[in-house]
Design a protein around this motif. Structure first.
Motif, PDB file in Angstrom:
ATOM      1  N   GLU A  53       0.814  -1.199   0.013  1.00  0.00           N
ATOM      2  CA  GLU A  53       0.190  -0.031   0.053  1.00  0.00           C
ATOM      3  C   GLU A  53       0.759   1.295  -0.182  1.00  0.00           C
ATOM      4  OE1 GLU A  53      -2.557  -0.416   3.290  1.00  0.00           O
ATOM      5  OE2 GLU A  53      -3.803  -1.858   2.433  1.00  0.00           O
ATOM      6  N   VAL A  54       1.986   1.182   0.937  1.00  0.00           N
ATOM      7  CA  VAL A  54       2.794   2.313   0.699  1.00  0.00           C
ATOM      8  C   VAL A  54       3.680   2.433  -0.478  1.00  0.00           C
ATOM      9  CG1 VAL A  54       4.970   3.296   1.865  1.00  0.00           C
ATOM     10  CG2 VAL A  54       3.198   1.854   3.271  1.00  0.00           C
ATOM     11  N   ALA A  55       3.921   1.332  -1.118  1.00  0.00           N
ATOM     12  CA  ALA A  55       4.617   1.438  -2.524  1.00  0.00           C
ATOM     13  C   ALA A  55       3.602   2.090  -3.540  1.00  0.00           C
ATOM     14  CB  ALA A  55       5.044   0.168  -2.838  1.00  0.00           C
ATOM     15  N   SER A  56       2.409   1.718  -3.397  1.00  0.00           N
ATOM     16  CA  SER A  56       1.327   2.235  -4.423  1.00  0.00           C
ATOM     17  C   SER A  56       1.024   3.639  -4.234  1.00  0.00           C
ATOM     18  CB  SER A  56       0.095   1.476  -4.324  1.00  0.00           C
ATOM     19  OG  SER A  56      -1.169   1.912  -4.824  1.00  0.00           O
ATOM     20  N   ARG A  57       1.112   4.142  -2.834  1.00  0.00           N
ATOM     21  CA  ARG A  57       1.004   5.638  -2.721  1.00  0.00           C
ATOM     22  C   ARG A  57       2.306   6.224  -3.179  1.00  0.00           C
ATOM     23  NH1 ARG A  57      -1.231   4.011   2.084  1.00  0.00           N
ATOM     24  NH2 ARG A  57       0.294   4.240   3.288  1.00  0.00           N
ATOM     25  N   ILE A  58       3.199   5.862  -3.435  1.00  0.00           N
ATOM     26  CA  ILE A  58       4.904   6.400  -3.634  1.00  0.00           C
ATOM     27  C   ILE A  58       4.543   6.452  -5.099  1.00  0.00           C
ATOM     28  CG2 ILE A  58       7.093   6.114  -3.583  1.00  0.00           C
ATOM     29  CD1 ILE A  58       7.151   4.992  -0.833  1.00  0.00           C
ATOM     30  N   GLN A  59       4.087   5.157  -5.930  1.00  0.00           N
ATOM     31  CA  GLN A  59       4.163   5.509  -7.014  1.00  0.00           C
ATOM     32  C   GLN A  59       3.095   6.418  -7.539  1.00  0.00           C
ATOM     33  OE1 GLN A  59       2.397   1.950  -9.076  1.00  0.00           O
ATOM     34  NE2 GLN A  59       3.856   2.111 -10.859  1.00  0.00           N
ATOM     35  N   ALA A  60       1.950   6.386  -7.006  1.00  0.00           N
ATOM     36  CA  ALA A  60       0.854   7.626  -7.581  1.00  0.00           C
ATOM     37  C   ALA A  60       1.442   8.949  -7.385  1.00  0.00           C
ATOM     38  CB  ALA A  60      -0.331   7.363  -6.820  1.00  0.00           C
ATOM     39  N   SER A  61       2.098   9.193  -6.212  1.00  0.00           N
ATOM     40  CA  SER A  61       2.646  10.469  -6.028  1.00  0.00           C
ATOM     41  C   SER A  61       3.965  10.760  -7.113  1.00  0.00           C
ATOM     42  CB  SER A  61       3.385  10.638  -4.622  1.00  0.00           C
ATOM     43  OG  SER A  61       4.415   9.498  -4.483  1.00  0.00           O
ATOM     44  N   ALA A  62       4.438   9.932  -7.871  1.00  0.00           N
ATOM     45  CA  ALA A  62       5.514  10.016  -8.594  1.00  0.00           C
ATOM     46  C   ALA A  62       5.270  10.444 -10.102  1.00  0.00           C
ATOM     47  CB  ALA A  62       6.531   8.889  -8.802  1.00  0.00           C
ATOM     48  N   LEU A  63       3.807  10.063 -10.182  1.00  0.00           N
ATOM     49  CA  LEU A  63       3.187  10.521 -11.517  1.00  0.00           C
ATOM     50  C   LEU A  63       2.784  12.045 -11.536  1.00  0.00           C
ATOM     51  CD1 LEU A  63       0.912   7.272 -12.356  1.00  0.00           C
ATOM     52  CD2 LEU A  63       3.111   7.964 -13.287  1.00  0.00           C
TER      53      LEU A  63
ATOM     54  N   GLU B 263      -0.979  -3.682  -6.948  1.00  0.00           N
ATOM     55  CA  GLU B 263      -1.052  -2.583  -6.124  1.00  0.00           C
ATOM     56  C   GLU B 263      -0.094  -1.666  -6.593  1.00  0.00           C
ATOM     57  OE1 GLU B 263      -1.052  -5.759  -5.331  1.00  0.00           O
ATOM     58  OE2 GLU B 263      -2.524  -6.222  -3.672  1.00  0.00           O
ATOM     59  N   VAL B 264       0.917  -2.049  -7.168  1.00  0.00           N
ATOM     60  CA  VAL B 264       1.666  -1.290  -8.147  1.00  0.00           C
ATOM     61  C   VAL B 264       1.810  -1.714  -9.488  1.00  0.00           C
ATOM     62  CG1 VAL B 264       2.982  -0.405  -6.011  1.00  0.00           C
ATOM     63  CG2 VAL B 264       3.746  -2.736  -7.264  1.00  0.00           C
ATOM     64  N   GLY B 265       2.034  -0.834 -10.402  1.00  0.00           N
ATOM     65  CA  GLY B 265       2.121  -1.140 -11.760  1.00  0.00           C
ATOM     66  C   GLY B 265       3.316  -0.900 -12.528  1.00  0.00           C
TER      67      GLY B 265
ATOM     68  N   GLY C 133       3.934  -5.561 -10.883  1.00  0.00           N
ATOM     69  CA  GLY C 133       4.101  -5.645  -9.258  1.00  0.00           C
ATOM     70  C   GLY C 133       5.407  -4.814  -8.895  1.00  0.00           C
ATOM     71  N   VAL C 134       6.067  -4.873  -7.723  1.00  0.00           N
ATOM     72  CA  VAL C 134       6.895  -4.257  -7.312  1.00  0.00           C
ATOM     73  C   VAL C 134       8.229  -4.270  -8.351  1.00  0.00           C
ATOM     74  CG1 VAL C 134       8.815  -3.851  -5.342  1.00  0.00           C
ATOM     75  CG2 VAL C 134       6.237  -4.444  -5.149  1.00  0.00           C
ATOM     76  N   PRO C 135       8.648  -5.358  -8.981  1.00  0.00           N
ATOM     77  CA  PRO C 135       9.714  -5.362  -9.701  1.00  0.00           C
ATOM     78  C   PRO C 135       9.621  -4.285 -10.811  1.00  0.00           C
ATOM     79  CG  PRO C 135       9.401  -7.386  -9.224  1.00  0.00           C
ATOM     80  CD  PRO C 135       8.638  -6.494  -8.625  1.00  0.00           C
TER      81      PRO C 135
END
Length: 657
Positions: A395-405, A429-431, A456-458
């Protein structure tokens, strides 16, 4: 035992305790095996002996009763019933004036009227239409003859005559449909498998269908039911009753059974129509015999139940002492364990004096199960804690990725020579998809969309790396093709996982509206002209990034006009599947874009996403879905003063972003 003691005495210091434990464990296992062997088999033999008596009595009584009464009575009754139905159908056919020779030949020649796709109601409707046509033509003819004379009305007379001939053909066909409707209604009313008129052929192996009742079963295709003119295989050695009835001209005295044993047949010649030419075939499922047998088994079951009651009374006394009471005690201990989860229950079970049979084995295995259950519960609790930790990190990684866009904020919302909108919906969760847009300088806008080969994460980590590299190279002022070549070299370095990314990037000159772009294995964007036309930009610069180092990339360009729109997307759009496995595809996307091409970029992006999700329905999302729309706009100053505006104004807030 002496050998074990000598071995322990000769063992090195510290090994004696472990040796005694191993010996005790071995003795315990041996004792458990001996107990299991002594207890096993007794309860099973008691059950087998008791129920063998029950089965012998019940089967003997049932077999005697059923085989002496039910089968013969049922078959004779059904033979009489089917013969009466066939006689009635034949009598109805002869009363309507059917002729086996003339009518059949006429029906076969009317392929345009008589076919398996037309039912009785549809035919009657068509017959009424033909009659209406004739009546209308004749009325016109009669009026014209009265007003203009016979010669002027000759043409209408010829048309009315042709319509009358057609109506007469339909009347002949009506005999067939009436016959088929009668067979269908009788087939449904009396629950028959088949009800048909057939003509045996001279080869003695086949018959030709004249008319057959149509089944109302939705699971039976119309083409699987016999129809006029169908030739059916009926070999003499497999259907002796059919050929006996045909050759003798008399109905068979007993039912004939099909080769596979699934159907009983009755064959009755229809001599009143044409002697020995037609046979009426009526059949019922062989399974009805089983239902009749079950209906006649009530008296037998009453006797069997009486026997069961006596035998079970004796068994209850036996089972109460050897099975029920021990199981109740074991159930009580297990209930206490279910309520308290007290590990001491296993010790309590082992301390009870259980019977020396399967119940005792069950008690021992129950105690072992409790020990193993406790160990599994602790293991599952640890796994659940680990799963919750991973879920939280994702969930944290998903929020970080969304904030990077990047967010679509002024000046990217429009009014300064361009407007754009973008959205990404990850499958996990992450793409691995990403998009980016930023001002390279005062007069150049850069737009990037990409899709990493994994999810995913990779994929998210590789995506962040690719995004940073591409933005840095474009901010240095490199052309799209050169930036893509440099990024490919950087991504190939230390790429041990063998991941790659498809990229489509462009730089829009806000002054000249020239769009310079390069494509690295990505889906072709859609170009929506201001006049509503839609085309695809299929220019390929090179292969995907990160797969092969040292590859060259070509650059392309085109000039955009005010109102033109560029739609970028990833393969999650065109490869989205519905519940039947059908892809969304480029053609469906092109139609969708053509319908909403004049909308604002944000509205167009929403329409595309809504269209993809509506198409997929309840099917799970298999890939990341990303859409970006860029529209070229006229400068506000150009609209007011008639001259080009300064594109430097675009960068006033773009650099801040």
């Amino acid at each position: 035992m002496a050998a074990k003691i000598q071995s322990l005495c000769c063992a090195p210091p510290g090994a004696g305790s472990k040796g005694w434990q191993d010996m005790a464990r071995g003795d315990e296992e041996l004792d458990r095996t001996q107990k299991s062997d002594a207890r096993s088999g007794r309860l099973t033999r008691r059950f087998i002996a008791a129920f063998a008596i029950f089965a012998l009595i019940a089967v003997t009584l049932s077999a005697i009763f059923i085989h002496t009464s039910v089968r013969t009575t049922y078959l004779d009754t059904q033979a009489n019933r089917l013969a009466q139905l066939a006689d009635y159908a034949g009598a109805s056919a002869s009363q309507n004036g059917y002729d086996a020779g003339e009518d059949y030949d006429s029906w076969v020649e009317m392929g345009d009227i008589i076919n398996r796709e037309t039912d009785y109601e549809e035919f009657i409707a068509r017959l009424d239409e033909v009659l209406g046509t004739y009546n209308g033509l004749f009325e016109q003819y009669d009026q014209m003859r009265a007003s203009q004379g016979e010669e002027a009305a000759a043409g209408l007379y010829a048309q009315a005559s042709a319509a009358l001939d057609e109506y007469n053909r339909y009347l002949v066909a009506q005999y067939f449909y009436s016959l088929q409707d009668m067979l269908s209604r009788m087939k449904e009313a009396y629950q028959l498998s088949d009800f048909a008129f057939i003509m045996p052929n001279d080869d003695g192996q086949t018959v030709t269908c004249v008319a057959a009742g149509v089944s109302g079963d939705e699971n039976i295709e119309a083409g699987d039911q016999p129809f006029l003119g169908d030739v059916l295989e009926r070999p003499r050695d497999q259907y002796p009753g059919l050929w006996q009835a045909f050759e003798s001209g008399k109905a068979i005295t007993s039912l004939d059974i099909s080769p596979d044993g699934s159907t009983y047949y009755m064959y009755v010649p229809i001599s009143s129509v044409h002697a020995k030419s037609w046979l009426c075939v009526a059949s019922i499922p062989a399974g009805d015999l089983n239902e009749a047998v079950m209906a006649q088994m009530v008296p037998t079951l009453a006797i069997t139940v009486a026997v069961y009651v006596v035998c079970l009374a004796a068994l209850l006394v036996l089972f109460r002492s050897t099975l029920v009471n021990p199981l109740l005690g074991l159930t009580r201990l297990m209930t206490e364990y279910a309520l308290t989860h007290d590990v001491a229950t296993a010790t309590a079970i082992r301390s009870e004096a259980w019977p020396r049979d399967e119940v005792g084995i069950l008690a021992d295995r129950t105690a072992e199960m409790i020990d193993e259950t406790e160990a599994h519960v602790e293991n599952i609790a640890g796994l659940e804690r680990e799963r919750e930790r991973v879920r939280s990190e994702l969930e944290v990684a998903s929020r970080i990725q969304a904030s990077a866009l990047p967010e679509v904020v002024p000046p990217f919302t429009g009014g300064r020579g361009f407007a754009l909108a973008a959205s990404m919906s990850p499958a996990k969760e992450v793409g691995g998809d990403f998009f980016d847009f930023f001002m390279v300088d005062d007069a150049h806008l850069a737009v990037v969309i990409a899709d990493v080969s994994d999810k995913g994460v990779p994929a998210a980590l590789f995506m962040m790396r690719a995004k940073a590299i591409l933005k840095q190279l474009l901010m240095e002022g490199l052309e799209p093709a050169e930036a893509m070549s440099r990024a490919n070299a950087d991504l190939c370095h230390d790429n041990e996982q063998g991941m790659f990314v498809t990229v489509w990037l462009c730089v829009l000159d806000l002054g000249t509206r020239e769009l310079a772009f390069a494509c690295g294995g990505h889906n072709p964007p859609a170009y929506l002209a201001a006049d509503g036309g839609v085309c695809w930009i299929r220019d390929r610069s090179g292969m995907v990034l990160g797969a092969f180092d040292g590859l060259p990339y070509r650059q392309f360009s085109r000039t955009m006009a005010p109102g033109d729109m560029l739609v970028l997307y990833t393969d999650g759009v065109t490869e989205a599947m519905d519940e039947q496995g059908t892809c969304f595809g480029e053609e469906r996307l092109e139609r969708l874009l053509a319908d909403c091409g004049r909308e604002q970029p944000c509205e167009l992006v929403d329409e595309v996403l809504a269209g993809v999700h509506a198409f997929a329905g309840a099917a799970p999302q298999a890939d990341d879905i990303t859409v970006l729309a860029l529209r070229c706009e006229a400068w506000p100053a150009a609209d007011q003063a008639g001259s080009a505006a300064d594109p430097a104004d675009v960068a006033d807030r773009g650099d801040d972003h």
